[in-house]
Motif scaffolding. Structure first.
Motif, PDB file in Angstrom:
ATOM      1  N   GLY A   1      46.646   0.557  14.952  1.00 55.70           N
ATOM      2  CA  GLY A   1      47.194   0.429  16.292  1.00 55.70           C
ATOM      3  C   GLY A   1      46.729   1.573  17.168  1.00 55.70           C
ATOM      4  N   LEU A   2      46.772   2.782  16.620  1.00 58.91           N
ATOM      5  CA  LEU A   2      46.351   3.961  17.380  1.00 58.91           C
ATOM      6  C   LEU A   2      44.890   3.826  17.801  1.00 58.91           C
ATOM      7  N   LEU A   3      44.032   3.389  16.851  1.00 58.71           N
ATOM      8  CA  LEU A   3      42.609   3.277  17.174  1.00 58.71           C
ATOM      9  C   LEU A   3      42.373   2.219  18.242  1.00 58.71           C
ATOM     10  N   PHE A   4      43.076   1.079  18.125  1.00 57.05           N
ATOM     11  CA  PHE A   4      42.885   0.035  19.137  1.00 57.05           C
ATOM     12  C   PHE A   4      43.359   0.504  20.501  1.00 57.05           C
ATOM     13  N   LEU A   5      44.449   1.276  20.501  1.00 55.97           N
ATOM     14  CA  LEU A   5      44.945   1.759  21.788  1.00 55.97           C
ATOM     15  C   LEU A   5      43.970   2.765  22.397  1.00 55.97           C
ATOM     16  N   THR A   6      43.328   3.600  21.565  1.00 54.39           N
ATOM     17  CA  THR A   6      42.337   4.510  22.146  1.00 54.39           C
ATOM     18  C   THR A   6      41.144   3.722  22.671  1.00 54.39           C
ATOM     19  N   ALA A   7      40.756   2.671  21.929  1.00 51.85           N
ATOM     20  CA  ALA A   7      39.674   1.823  22.437  1.00 51.85           C
ATOM     21  C   ALA A   7      40.064   1.209  23.764  1.00 51.85           C
ATOM     22  N   GLY A   8      41.334   0.774  23.845  1.00 55.84           N
ATOM     23  CA  GLY A   8      41.831   0.219  25.101  1.00 55.84           C
ATOM     24  C   GLY A   8      41.809   1.249  26.205  1.00 55.84           C
ATOM     25  N   ALA A   9      42.140   2.505  25.859  1.00 59.57           N
ATOM     26  CA  ALA A   9      42.126   3.560  26.872  1.00 59.57           C
ATOM     27  C   ALA A   9      40.716   3.771  27.395  1.00 59.57           C
ATOM     28  N   VAL A  10      39.739   3.758  26.474  1.00 63.20           N
ATOM     29  CA  VAL A  10      38.346   3.911  26.897  1.00 63.20           C
ATOM     30  C   VAL A  10      37.946   2.754  27.800  1.00 63.20           C
ATOM     31  N   GLN A  11      38.356   1.567  27.401  1.00 63.55           N
ATOM     32  CA  GLN A  11      38.005   0.390  28.206  1.00 63.55           C
ATOM     33  C   GLN A  11      38.677   0.448  29.571  1.00 63.55           C
ATOM     34  N   HIS A  12      39.929   0.896  29.579  1.00 66.45           N
ATOM     35  CA  HIS A  12      40.687   0.958  30.827  1.00 66.45           C
ATOM     36  C   HIS A  12      40.042   1.928  31.806  1.00 66.45           C
ATOM     37  N   GLN A  13      39.522   3.040  31.294  1.00 63.49           N
ATOM     38  CA  GLN A  13      38.974   4.067  32.176  1.00 63.49           C
ATOM     39  C   GLN A  13      37.511   3.839  32.528  1.00 63.49           C
TER      40      GLN A  13
ATOM     41  N   LYS B   1      34.547  15.218  26.958  1.00 65.23           N
ATOM     42  CA  LYS B   1      34.644  16.172  28.067  1.00 65.23           C
ATOM     43  C   LYS B   1      35.593  15.673  29.141  1.00 65.23           C
ATOM     44  N   ARG B   2      35.635  14.352  29.301  1.00 65.95           N
ATOM     45  CA  ARG B   2      36.457  13.766  30.369  1.00 65.95           C
ATOM     46  C   ARG B   2      37.841  13.356  29.859  1.00 65.95           C
ATOM     47  N   MET B   3      37.919  12.926  28.606  1.00 68.32           N
ATOM     48  CA  MET B   3      39.191  12.430  28.072  1.00 68.32           C
ATOM     49  C   MET B   3      39.534  13.177  26.785  1.00 68.32           C
ATOM     50  N   PRO B   4      39.828  14.480  26.881  1.00 64.94           N
ATOM     51  CA  PRO B   4      40.030  15.266  25.653  1.00 64.94           C
ATOM     52  C   PRO B   4      41.234  14.793  24.832  1.00 64.94           C
ATOM     53  N   ARG B   5      42.308  14.374  25.528  1.00 56.26           N
ATOM     54  CA  ARG B   5      43.511  13.995  24.775  1.00 56.26           C
ATOM     55  C   ARG B   5      43.276  12.703  24.001  1.00 56.26           C
ATOM     56  N   THR B   6      42.619  11.753  24.656  1.00 53.65           N
ATOM     57  CA  THR B   6      42.299  10.508  23.970  1.00 53.65           C
ATOM     58  C   THR B   6      41.408  10.772  22.763  1.00 53.65           C
ATOM     59  N   THR B   7      40.463  11.722  22.937  1.00 50.63           N
ATOM     60  CA  THR B   7      39.574  12.056  21.830  1.00 50.63           C
ATOM     61  C   THR B   7      40.371  12.585  20.647  1.00 50.63           C
ATOM     62  N   LEU B   8      41.319  13.471  20.946  1.00 51.46           N
ATOM     63  CA  LEU B   8      42.155  14.025  19.872  1.00 51.46           C
ATOM     64  C   LEU B   8      42.891  12.911  19.149  1.00 51.46           C
ATOM     65  N   LEU B   9      43.485  11.988  19.940  1.00 55.02           N
ATOM     66  CA  LEU B   9      44.229  10.879  19.336  1.00 55.02           C
ATOM     67  C   LEU B   9      43.311  10.016  18.491  1.00 55.02           C
ATOM     68  N   PHE B  10      42.096   9.772  19.013  1.00 53.98           N
ATOM     69  CA  PHE B  10      41.151   8.960  18.254  1.00 53.98           C
ATOM     70  C   PHE B  10      40.814   9.640  16.936  1.00 53.98           C
TER      71      PHE B  10
END
Lengths: 646, 116, 157
Positions: free
Chosen positions: A350-362, A376-385
C-alpha cells in the motif's frame, strides 16, 4: 452471548453499504458532505472492527450471527449467518485499515478528477463487499460478495477511462475474472448437490462423512481455482498487472492490499477449515507449488517493466506468492508466517502504491524511463518509498524482514521434518526471489528518485500533507510491526492460526455444541509457535557467515585473470569488452562509457537471461483470449490432478 | 433423466469457454461469458431438482413432514446468479462500447496495448 | 420522421397505451405478493420498468425523455436501498437480529413484505434508469442518419 457487540459485524458491513448509498444521494450537492459521509462510514467500520479485537482475538470467542434469527433446526443450517472467528477478524482488520488509508488518501489524490460521487459510491461498495466476504459464514454469500467486489473493482479500474489502456485493463479483468467466479459457483453447486447446505461450518462437519467422493474433491479444485483467480495467482497475474497499471493509485492499494487478501482468506478457509481432513501432501504440493511459481515468475517479469505501477503490480503478486507458499506448508508456523506476510504485504505494498500515486499526482507520469532525480524535489516521498522498498525486499528492521524470515524458517522446518526436498527447494526459491526483489527496487529507486532530474520536472513540488499522512500511517506500521514481531505473533497471529486449525470449535459455535464431535471432528488448535526470534544474535552471526561464504565463492568463481584481461584490453579490443559486459557479476563498462539508464540497471543479467525474458514477454501477450486459455488450462490441470491423485 | 441436464450444462460451459478462448471478436467473447453463465445456472437448478416434487410454495401452516417439493435454495441461487450474469453482460458491453470508441476495433488481437 | 412513424403505427400506439397500465398493475401485483407466491421484488420491478419500453415503442424517444426524470429515478433507487437497510436494521433496534421479522410476528404479514417492496422499488428505478440510458444512446443516430433505425423498421411490419 447476546450483547450489542454481536451486532457489530453486520453493522460494520452495512454502514459501508449505507455510506455508499448516502454518498450517491447527498454527494451531488456538496463535496464536503460527500467526503464527510465517506470518512464517517470508514471510521465507523474501523472502530467496530477494533471493538471486536478484545472478545475475538484476545478472549478467543467466536461471534455467530444468524440473520433474521434463522437458527439451525435439527442440525440443518438453512439461514444465512455471519461467523467471526479470529481468522476472519484478522483479515477484517487488514481490510478496514487499508480502506481507511486508501479513502483518506483519495480525498486529495483524486481532486483532479470529476464525477467523484460515483468513485466514492463504488469505493464504499467495494469495501463493504470485501468486509462481507471475510466475515461471512455462508458459501453463497461469499460468492455474491466476490461478484460485487469484482464489479466494483472493474468499474473503479476503468474510472479514469480517458487514461490510455484503462478500459482495456478493466475488460480483461472482467472477462478472465468471470472465469474465476464461474469456477467458484460450479464448486458451490457441486458441494450443495452432495451436502445440501451452504453453511461453512456445516459443510466442514459433513465433508469427512463423504469419504472419497469425487464430486467433493472436484468441488475443492473449482473452489481453489476460484479463490486463486481472486488472489491473481500464477496464470492470472497478467490481469493484476493490467488492472494496477491503469487504476488510480488508491484503487491499486485496494486491489493489491485487499482484493488479493480475499483470495488468500478463501484459500486458508478452504484448505484448513472446510477441507480440514484433506490436509494431504498433494494439497500441500499444489498450494505451495502455485505460490512458488507465481512468486518467481512475477518477480522476473517485474524486471522488464517500464511503468512504475505495473512493476509494483508484479511485485505485489510475487509477495502474494510468498503468502500462498507459506499457507500451503500445512504447519502452524507456515500459516502464521503466511498471515504475517499477508498483513505486511498490505502495509508495504500500500505504501509503495501510494508513493507511486504521489509521483503520478505531482509529475503526471509513471514512466520509469522519463522520470528521475525526484529525491531533490520530493524528499519526503523518497524517504517513504525507501521505507516501503526496504520492507518489501526484506531488509531489517522493517516488517518484510520478520515475516520473510518466518517463511524461510517454516519452509525449512517443514522440509527437515518430512525429509522432502520440495520444501527445501521452495525455501531456496523464496530466498532468490527476495534478492531479485531487492535488485528490482534498487532499479526503481535509481530511475525515479535518484539520478538526473529531467528538465520538465524542475518545478515539481512535494505532495500535500493530506496525502503524506496516510503514507506515514503505513510507514509507521511498517516499522512497528517489524520491530515487535513477538507481540504481533502473540496477539494477532497465534489466535488467527489456532482458529484456522480449530475447525471443531468453528463448527460447534455455529451448529451447537457437540455437533463436530458427532461428525467425528476432533478439536484441534495451536498451543504456541516455535519461532526462533529473528533478532537473535546467533542468527545474525549465521547470516554474516553465509554472506561471507557467498562473497568468497563469487570471488573465487570469477578468475581474476579474466577480469584483468578485460580491463587491459578494453582499450585495444572492443570485442572482448563486449563479452565482459555480459558477465553475471562483474559486468559493466568503464565508468567513462557508462550511460546506463536507471531503468536498465541490470542489463547484464537481462542479457544473459534474454531467452527466458523474451519468452515471458511473449507469454504476456495482452490478448484476452490467451489469458482465458491459461486460466482454463490451469483449472483443468488442478481438477485432473485433484481427481486422479486424491 | 437428470444426466441430460448435467451433460447439457457442462456442454454449455464448454461451448462458452471455447467461444472465450477461440473467438477474437469481443462481442463473441462476451457471448461466450454468457453461455458459461447459463450453463452454470442450469447446473444449479438441476442440483435442486427432485423428480415428482411440487413447487416449493407454502405458508408455515401448510408445511408438513410429508410435503415433497423441489429444493427451493438452488432456485434462489439461480435467480441471484442470473441477475449477476445480467450485470456482467451489461457491464462488459458498456466497456466494449467505450473501447470501440477509443481503439476503433473489436478485435482482441489489436486491443493489446498493455502487454509484456 | 417522428410524425411519419406515429401515423404509420396507430396500432402499436394504441396497444402500448392499452398495455401500459396492465404492465404496471401486474408488476405491482407481483411485487406485493412476492412473499407468498412466485416472483417477488426483482421480477415485479422489471415488469414495471418495462413500461418505459412500451412508452418508447408507442410514442418515441422524446416522449420518454419528457415523461421520466432519470435524476428522480436515480435518487429513488438510492432511497429504496436505504429503505431496505433501515427496515432490516429495525430488527437490531428492537433487540433482535438484523433482517428479523418483527412487525407482525407470527402472522401472515411480515417485514419481509416491506423488504420485498423496497427491492421492487429499487429494481424498478434501477432498470428504468438503465433503459433510459440505453434508449438515449439510440436517439442521436436517428437525428444523424435519416434512415430509420432497426427497431423502427421492425415495428411497422
Amino acid at each position: 452471548m447476546n450483547t450489542f457487540l454481536n451486532n457489530f459485524p453486520i453493522l460494520a458491513i452495512m454502514i459501508l453499504f449505507v455510506g455508499a448509498f448516502v454518498t450517491s444521494l447527498v454527494g451531488r450537492r456538496s463535496a464536503l458532505a460527500r467526503n464527510g459521509v465517506v470518512l464517517v462510514s470508514m471510521t465507523a467500520a474501523l472502530a467496530m472492527m477494533l471493538a471486536l479485537v478484545k472478545p475475538v482475538l484476545l478472549d478467543g470467542q467466536i461471534i455467530t450471527y444468524w440473520l433474521g434469527n434463522w437458527e439451525p433446526v435439527e442440525g440443518w443450517a438453512f439461514g444465512i449467518c455471519l461467523e467471526v472467528d479470529a481468522l476472519s477478524l484478522f483479515f477484517g482488520l487488514i481490510v478496514t485499515v487499508a480502506v481507511f488509508v486508501s479513502g483518506v488518501y483519495s480525498f486529495t489524490y483524486m481532486n483532479h478528477d470529476d464525477s467523484l460521487v460515483n468513485y466514492y459510491t463504488l469505493f464504499l461498495m467495494l469495501s463493504g463487499s470485501v468486509l462481507g466476504l471475510v466475515l461471512s459464514g455462508d458459501l453463497f454469500n461469499i460468492f455474491v460478495m466476490v461478484e460485487i467486489m469484482t464489479f466494483t473493482a472493474v468499474a473503479l479500474t476503468a474510472f479514469r477511462n480517458t487514461y490510455e489502456g484503462a478500459l482495456e485493463g478493466a475488460l480483461k479483468y472482467l472477462v478472465v475474472g468471470s472465469l474465476g467466479s464461474t469456477s467458484l459457483l460450479v464448486g458451490i453447486a457441486m458441494l450443495y448437490s452432495q451436502l445440501h447446505t451452504l453453511n461453512l461450518a456445516q459443510i466442514s462437519a459433513l465433508i469427512p462423512g463423504q469419504g472419497a467422493n469425487p464430486v467433493i474433491i472436484a468441488a475443492f479444485a473449482f473452489l481453489f481455482m476460484g479463490f486463486a483467480t481472486k488472489a491473481f495467482l500464477f496464470p492470472f497475474q497478467p490481469l493484476a498487472a493490467d488492472a494496477h497499471a491503469v487504476a488510480p493509485a488508491s484503487i491499486s492499494l485496494m486491489i493489491s492490499g485487499v482484493l488479493t487478501k480475499c483470495g488468500v482468506y478463501g484459500i486458508i478457509r478452504l484448505c484448513y477449515v472446510l477441507y480440514e481432513n484433506l490436509n494431504q501432501p498433494l494439497v500441500q504440493y499444489l498450494v505451495t507449488g502455485f505460490g512458488a511459481v507465481s512468486m518467481f515468475i512475477c518477480v522476473t517479469m517485474a524486471f522488464n517493466q517500464h511503468n512504475f505501477k505495473r512493476l509494483l503490480a508484479f511485485h505485489s503478486i510475487s509477495q502474494v506468492g510468498y503468502v500462498i507458499t507459506a499457507v500451503g506448508l500445512g504447519s502452524a508456523l507456515g500459516v502464521s508466517a503466511g498471515l504475517y506476510h499477508a498483513m505486511n504485504h498490505t502495509i508495504f505494498k500500500g505504501l509503495l502504491f501510494l508513493t507511486a500515486g504521489a509521483v503520478q499526482h505531482q509529475t503526471g507520469s509513471l514512466d520509469l524511463d522519463s522520470l528521475g532525480g525526484l529525491s531533490k524535489r520530493m524528499p519526503r516521498t523518497t524517504l517513504l518509498f525507501l521505507i516501503g522498498a526496504a520492507s518489501i525486499s526484506g531488509l531489517p528492521p522493517f516488517n518484510g524482514f520478520a515475516s520473510k524470515w518466518m517463511i524461510y524458517q517454516a519452509a525449512f522446518q517443514r522440509g527437515a521434518a518430512t525429509g522432502n526436498f520440495f520444501f527445501l527447494f521452495v525455501c531456496i526459491v523464496a530466498l532468490i526471489t527476495s534478492v531479485l526483489t531487492l535488485a528490482s527496487f534498487i532499479k526503481v529507486a535509481q530511475s525515479v528518485f535518484f539520478g538526473q532530474l529531467p528538465e520538465q520536472y524542475k518545478e515539481v513540488k512535494e505532495v500535500p500533507l493530506a496525502m503524506r499522512i496516510p503514507m506515514w500511517i503505513l510507514a509507521v506500521l511498517c516499522i512497528v510491526t517489524g520491530l515487535f514481531p513477538t507481540q504481533v505473533q502473540n496477539y494477532l497471529l497465534l489466535p488467527a492460526t489456532s482458529a484456522a486449525f480449530n475447525a471443531a470449535n468453528y463448527i460447534d459455535q455455529a451448529m451447537g455444541l457437540g455437533y463436530a464431535a458427532a461428525h467425528g471432528i476432533a478439536t484441534g488448535g495451536v498451543a504456541g509457535l516455535m519461532v526462533s526470534d529473528c533478532w537473535n544474535p546467533t542468527s545474525w552471526l549465521m547470516l554474516l557467515f553465509c554472506i561471507t561464504c557467498a562473497v568468497a565463492i563469487v570471488a573465487l568463481l570469477a578468475s581474476p585473470n579474466d577480469l584483468k584481461d578485460a580491463h587491459i584490453s578494453s582499450c585495444d579490443e572492443q570485442a572482448e569488452v563486449l563479452d565482459a559486459k555480459y558477465e553475471s557479476f562483474f559486468s559493466g563498462e568503464e565508468s567513462v562509457y557508462s550511460q546506463v539508464g536507471g531503468s536498465d540497471l541490470f542489463w547484464g543479467f537481462k542479457h544473459n537471461w534474454r531467452k527466458y525474458f523474451s519468452y515471458m514477454h511473449d507469454w504476456h501477450s495482452g490478448i484476452v483470449n490467451d489469458y482465458t486459455l491459461y486460466g482454463v488450462v490451469a483449472i483443468a490441470f488442478v481438477l485432473l490432478a485433484c481427481i486422479i491423485l486424491l | 433423466m437428470m444426466a441430460v441436464n448435467y451433460i447439457g450444462s457442462f456442454a454449455l460451459i464448454a461451448l462458452g469457454l471455447y467461444c472465450m478462448v477461440a473467438k477474437h471478436n469481443l462481442i463473441k467473447v462476451i457471448i461466450g461469458m454468457g453461455l458459461v453463465d447459463y450453463g452454470t445456472n442450469l447446473l444449479i437448478v438441476s442440483v435442486g431438482f427432485n423428480p415428482g416434487g411440487t413447487a416449493p410454495i407454502f405458508t408455515i401452516a401448510e408445511l408438513t413432514r410429508e410435503s415433497f417439493f423441489v429444493d427451493p435454495v438452488p432456485q434462489a441461487l439461480t435467480l441471484t446468479s442470473i441477475v449477476i450474469g445480467a450485470c456482467m453482460t451489461a457491464m462488459s458491453l458498456s466497456l466494449v462500447i467505450k473501447l470501440r470508441e477509443q481503439y476503433g476495433t473489436l478485435d482482441t488481437r489489436k486491443i493489446r496495448r498493455l502487454n509484456g | 420522421m417522428k410524425s411519419k412513424f406515429r401515423k404509420k403505427n396507430i396500432i402499436v400506439r394504441c396497444a402500448a397505451d392499452l398495455f401500459l397500465p396492465l404492465a404496471c398493475t401486474f408488476g405491482c401485483y407481483v411485487v406485493l405478493h412476492g412473499n407468498t407466491s412466485p416472483g417477488g421484488g426483482f421480477q415485479g420491478g422489471v415488469l414495471v420498468a418495462s413500461a418505459i419500453l412500451l412508452v418508447f415503442l408507442g410514442h418515441g424517444g422524446t416522449r420518454v425523455k419528457d415523461s421520466f426524470s432519470s435524476k428522480l429515478l436515480h435518487s429513488s433507487e438510492t432511497i429504496a436501498e436505504i429503505m431496505y437497510v433501515v427496515i432490516a436494521l429495525l430488527g437490531i433496534f428492537t433487540g433482535l437480529n438484523f433482517c428479523v421479522n418483527f412487525v407482525f410476528a407470527g402472522q401472515e404479514l411480515e417485514t419481509s413484505i416491506l423488504m420485498n417492496d423496497a427491492v421492487g422499488y429499487h429494481v424498478m428505478a434501477g432498470i428504468a434508469c438503465l433503459l433510459i440510458m440505453m434508449l438515449s444512446t439510440l436517439e442521436p443516430e436517428d437525428k444523424e442518419q435519416d434512415a430509420p433505425s432497426e427497431e423502427k423498421e421492425v415495428a411497422p411490419k
